[in-house]
Design an enzyme around this catalytic site. Sequence first.
Site, mmCIF file in Angstrom:
data_model
loop_
_atom_site.group_PDB
_atom_site.id
_atom_site.type_symbol
_atom_site.label_atom_id
_atom_site.label_comp_id
_atom_site.label_asym_id
_atom_site.label_seq_id
_atom_site.Cartn_x
_atom_site.Cartn_y
_atom_site.Cartn_z
ATOM 1 N N LYS A 71 -41.544 -13.280 36.874
ATOM 2 C CA LYS A 71 -40.408 -13.213 37.799
ATOM 3 C C LYS A 71 -40.218 -11.825 38.425
ATOM 4 C CE LYS A 71 -37.808 -17.119 35.966
ATOM 5 N NZ LYS A 71 -36.508 -17.658 35.602
ATOM 6 N N ASN A 92 -37.417 -16.267 41.468
ATOM 7 C CA ASN A 92 -37.932 -17.506 40.873
ATOM 8 C C ASN A 92 -38.365 -18.529 41.928
ATOM 9 O OD1 ASN A 92 -35.299 -18.398 41.690
ATOM 10 N ND2 ASN A 92 -35.643 -20.169 40.361
ATOM 11 N N ASP A 107 -32.116 -19.079 40.478
ATOM 12 C CA ASP A 107 -31.535 -19.221 39.128
ATOM 13 C C ASP A 107 -30.054 -18.859 39.193
ATOM 14 O OD1 ASP A 107 -33.820 -19.958 37.702
ATOM 15 O OD2 ASP A 107 -34.423 -17.876 37.383
ATOM 16 N N GLY A 131 -24.653 -10.716 25.836
ATOM 17 C CA GLY A 131 -26.064 -10.363 25.952
ATOM 18 C C GLY A 131 -26.320 -9.369 27.061
ATOM 19 N N ALA A 132 -27.421 -8.605 26.900
ATOM 20 C CA ALA A 132 -27.766 -7.607 27.916
ATOM 21 C C ALA A 132 -29.250 -7.682 28.257
ATOM 22 C CB ALA A 132 -27.394 -6.215 27.413
ATOM 23 N N GLY A 133 -29.861 -8.840 28.017
ATOM 24 C CA GLY A 133 -31.273 -9.040 28.382
ATOM 25 C C GLY A 133 -31.383 -9.392 29.859
ATOM 26 N N ALA A 135 -31.613 -12.224 31.501
ATOM 27 C CA ALA A 135 -30.759 -13.297 31.997
ATOM 28 C C ALA A 135 -29.323 -12.801 32.185
ATOM 29 C CB ALA A 135 -30.799 -14.479 31.027
ATOM 30 N N GLY A 250 -26.405 -25.340 30.074
ATOM 31 C CA GLY A 250 -27.118 -24.805 31.235
ATOM 32 C C GLY A 250 -27.923 -25.826 32.034
HETATM 33 P P1 ATR Z 1 -33.791 -12.451 28.196
HETATM 34 O O1 ATR Z 1 -34.568 -11.501 29.055
HETATM 35 O O2 ATR Z 1 -34.343 -13.826 28.173
HETATM 36 O O3 ATR Z 1 -32.332 -12.418 28.469
HETATM 37 P P2 ATR Z 1 -34.105 -10.573 26.010
HETATM 38 O O4 ATR Z 1 -34.338 -9.485 26.969
HETATM 39 O O5 ATR Z 1 -35.044 -10.734 24.884
HETATM 40 O O6 ATR Z 1 -34.018 -11.990 26.688
HETATM 41 O O7 ATR Z 1 -32.588 -10.356 25.469
HETATM 42 C C1 ATR Z 1 -32.132 -11.092 24.453
HETATM 43 C C2 ATR Z 1 -30.628 -10.871 24.306
HETATM 44 O O8 ATR Z 1 -30.214 -11.610 23.158
HETATM 45 C C3 ATR Z 1 -30.219 -9.439 24.049
HETATM 46 O O9 ATR Z 1 -28.919 -9.227 24.552
HETATM 47 C C4 ATR Z 1 -30.218 -9.379 22.521
HETATM 48 O O10 ATR Z 1 -29.409 -8.382 21.950
HETATM 49 P P3 ATR Z 1 -30.010 -6.907 21.662
HETATM 50 O O11 ATR Z 1 -30.046 -6.207 22.994
HETATM 51 O O12 ATR Z 1 -29.066 -6.295 20.719
HETATM 52 O O13 ATR Z 1 -31.385 -7.128 21.081
HETATM 53 C C5 ATR Z 1 -29.621 -10.725 22.211
HETATM 54 N N1 ATR Z 1 -29.926 -11.163 20.854
HETATM 55 C C6 ATR Z 1 -31.114 -11.611 20.393
HETATM 56 N N2 ATR Z 1 -31.000 -11.983 19.096
HETATM 57 C C7 ATR Z 1 -29.714 -11.744 18.734
HETATM 58 C C8 ATR Z 1 -28.953 -11.939 17.535
HETATM 59 N N3 ATR Z 1 -29.511 -12.444 16.438
HETATM 60 N N4 ATR Z 1 -27.642 -11.606 17.560
HETATM 61 C C9 ATR Z 1 -27.052 -11.097 18.661
HETATM 62 N N5 ATR Z 1 -27.723 -10.903 19.824
HETATM 63 C C10 ATR Z 1 -29.024 -11.218 19.861
#
Ligand code: ATR
Length: 287
Positions: A71, A92, A107, A131-133, A135, A250
Site C-alpha cells: 500500500k 489501496n 479504505d 492503536g497507533a499502527g 490503520a 468492519g
Molecule cells: P497496522 O499497521 O495493521 O495497524 P501495526 O503497525 O502492527 O498494525 O500496529 C498494531 C497496533 O496494535 C499498534 O498500535 C500496537 O500497539 P504498540 O504500538 O504498543 O505495539 C497495537 N497492539 C498490538 N498488540 C497489542 C496488545 N496486545 N495490546 C495492546 N495493543 C496492541
Amino acid sequence: MEINGKTRTCGLIGNPVEHTLSPMIHNTLAEMFGHNLVYVPFPVETGRIAEAVNGASALQILGLNVTVPYKSEVIPCLREVDSLAASIGAVNTLVSFSGGYKGYNTDMEGLYRAMTTEGIQLEGEEIILLGAGGASRAVAYLCAVKGAKRVYLLNRTLDRAEQAAQEVNRSVGRELILPMALSDFDRLPDQKFLAIQGTSVGLSPHVDQVVIDDEAFYRRIHTGFDLIYTPWETRFMKLVRENGGQAYNGLKMLLYQGVIAYELWNGVEVSEKEAQIVYEKLKSAVS
Ligand code: ATR
C-alpha cells in the site's frame, strides 16, 4: 457473464491474495450493472511491484486494488496520488490515468461511508482512537479531514502514539490528536465518546483479546466501531454493548472501500440497495 473480446479486467495486487473477498464484491457489482468486467487476484512477488503496475498499464487493466504489503510501496509507481491517500501515505485503489494510474485510499473513504450509513458522524466529534499502527494513523487523518473536534489517540506504547499525533497534527496544522497511554484512559474527560478500534487485537483466532479490558472504559463509549470483521462480534464490541453502547464491525468498511473503487473505475454510482445486496453476500461468506 460471458467473457469475450470486450471483457475488461480489474484485480487485486498484493501478497498473499488468496483469502480476499474483493472478487466477490466486484464480480457481484459487475453482474448487477451488466458490465462486461471481470475482477481477479494477482499475487505479486517481493520486489516486483513496479513491474506489476507497469505491466498492468501495458495490458490496459482498468483498475487495481492494492493490499498488504504494497500500500505504501506502490506510491512511487503512480502518475498521481489523491490528496487524502498522499497524506495517509497509503493507497489501496489504482485508477487508469494518463498512461499509468492514479492512487486513492478508498479504505478510509469506505470507513467514512460505512459510518455515515450507520448514522455515525465524525464532524465536530470527540473521538477515542485505539492503536497507533498504519490503520489507526489512517483513521486519524480521516478524522482530521472530516472535521473531528478532538481525537484521543490511545496506544500501549506512548511513544508511538506521540509520533503518530505529531505527524498528523503537523500535516493538518492544528493540535487535533492528543496522544495517551492505554493505561491512562481514566484521565479522559468525563463524557461519552465515539471509539474506533484500529488495532489487530481481537482478530480471529484470538477472539478473547482486547486492548482495554476494564468496564469503566466502556461506560464512556456511546458508539464503538471495530475495524475487524472476523469474528463478527469482537470482545471490544461485546464490552461496548454490555455497557450500553452501539457497536459495529468492519465489514461495511470492507464493502464500501470496494464499492467506491468500483464507482471510480466505472463512473457509476452504486445505490444503497445495490450495496446491501453485496453486503449480504459478504456477510454469509464471513459468518
Ligand atoms: P497496522 O499497521 O495493521 O495497524 P501495526 O503497525 O502492527 O498494525 O500496529 C498494531 C497496533 O496494535 C499498534 O498500535 C500496537 O500497539 P504498540 O504500538 O504498543 O505495539 C497495537 N497492539 C498490538 N498488540 C497489542 C496488545 N496486545 N495490546 C495492546 N495493543 C496492541
